[in-house]
Design an enzyme around this catalytic site. Sequence first.
Site, PDB file in Angstrom:
ATOM      1  N   GLY A  46       1.051  -1.201  -0.148  1.00 53.89           N
ATOM      2  CA  GLY A  46       0.124   0.105  -0.011  1.00 53.89           C
ATOM      3  C   GLY A  46       0.902   1.373   0.148  1.00 53.89           C
ATOM      4  CD  GLN A  51       3.349   5.648   2.618  1.00 51.38           C
ATOM      5  OE1 GLN A  51       2.174   5.068   2.204  1.00 51.38           O
ATOM      6  NE2 GLN A  51       4.349   4.998   2.974  1.00 51.38           N
ATOM      7  CG  LEU A  93       6.468   0.905   1.181  1.00 55.86           C
ATOM      8  CD1 LEU A  93       5.787   1.079  -0.095  1.00 55.86           C
ATOM      9  CD2 LEU A  93       7.471  -0.139   1.078  1.00 55.86           C
ATOM     10  CD  GLU A 135      -0.764   2.331   2.886  1.00 53.37           C
ATOM     11  OE1 GLU A 135      -0.618   3.544   2.698  1.00 53.37           O
ATOM     12  OE2 GLU A 135       0.176   1.361   3.176  1.00 53.37           O
ATOM     13  CG  HIS A 138       0.324   6.766   5.512  1.00 57.81           C
ATOM     14  ND1 HIS A 138       1.439   7.298   6.159  1.00 57.81           N
ATOM     15  CD2 HIS A 138       0.585   5.548   5.453  1.00 57.81           C
ATOM     16  CE1 HIS A 138       2.418   6.321   6.224  1.00 57.81           C
ATOM     17  NE2 HIS A 138       1.919   5.284   5.724  1.00 57.81           N
TER      18      HIS A 138
END
Length: 159
Positions: A46, A51, A93, A135, A138
């Site tokens: 994801g 990001q 990530l 996700e 975020h």
Amino acid sequence: MAVRKIVQYGDKHLNKISEEVKEINDEIKGLIQDLKDTLGTVSGVGLAAPQIAVNKRVILIDVTEDNSDPIILINPKVKSASKETAVDYEGCLSYVNHEGLVERPTSMVVEALNEEGKLITYSVKDFMARVFCHEMDHLEGILYMEKATEMYVLEDIEE
């Protein structure tokens, strides 16, 4: 479009609440393609727009090995979440070589627009519920480390 740099822990974009997408225009479609292109170059399931330094409410999830089944979530909203939770490992990530134990609901229902602007309802369980939660956090400027009960540094083990 383009493979974008994935910003790392400490970058200001990761701590901002993202803006709602008002219109699915060429800019948003380009952002979606950039998310697809970028996720295709890394080992992850994801990627949220913050990001790649874009604070818009757009998420890409693809749990296939060859990135062949992308799920696009625009302006996602949790409609319901189970009271039952599970604790499991998560990584990010934007915080490479670390993982932590995070408690998440085991199932949830999420509504979001797809890339055509159609409202879709997703009922997700277990691993997918965890990915959706991670996700969506975020988009609120929340990183999993803030919710983790334990954190670990991952080390390469040479054989």
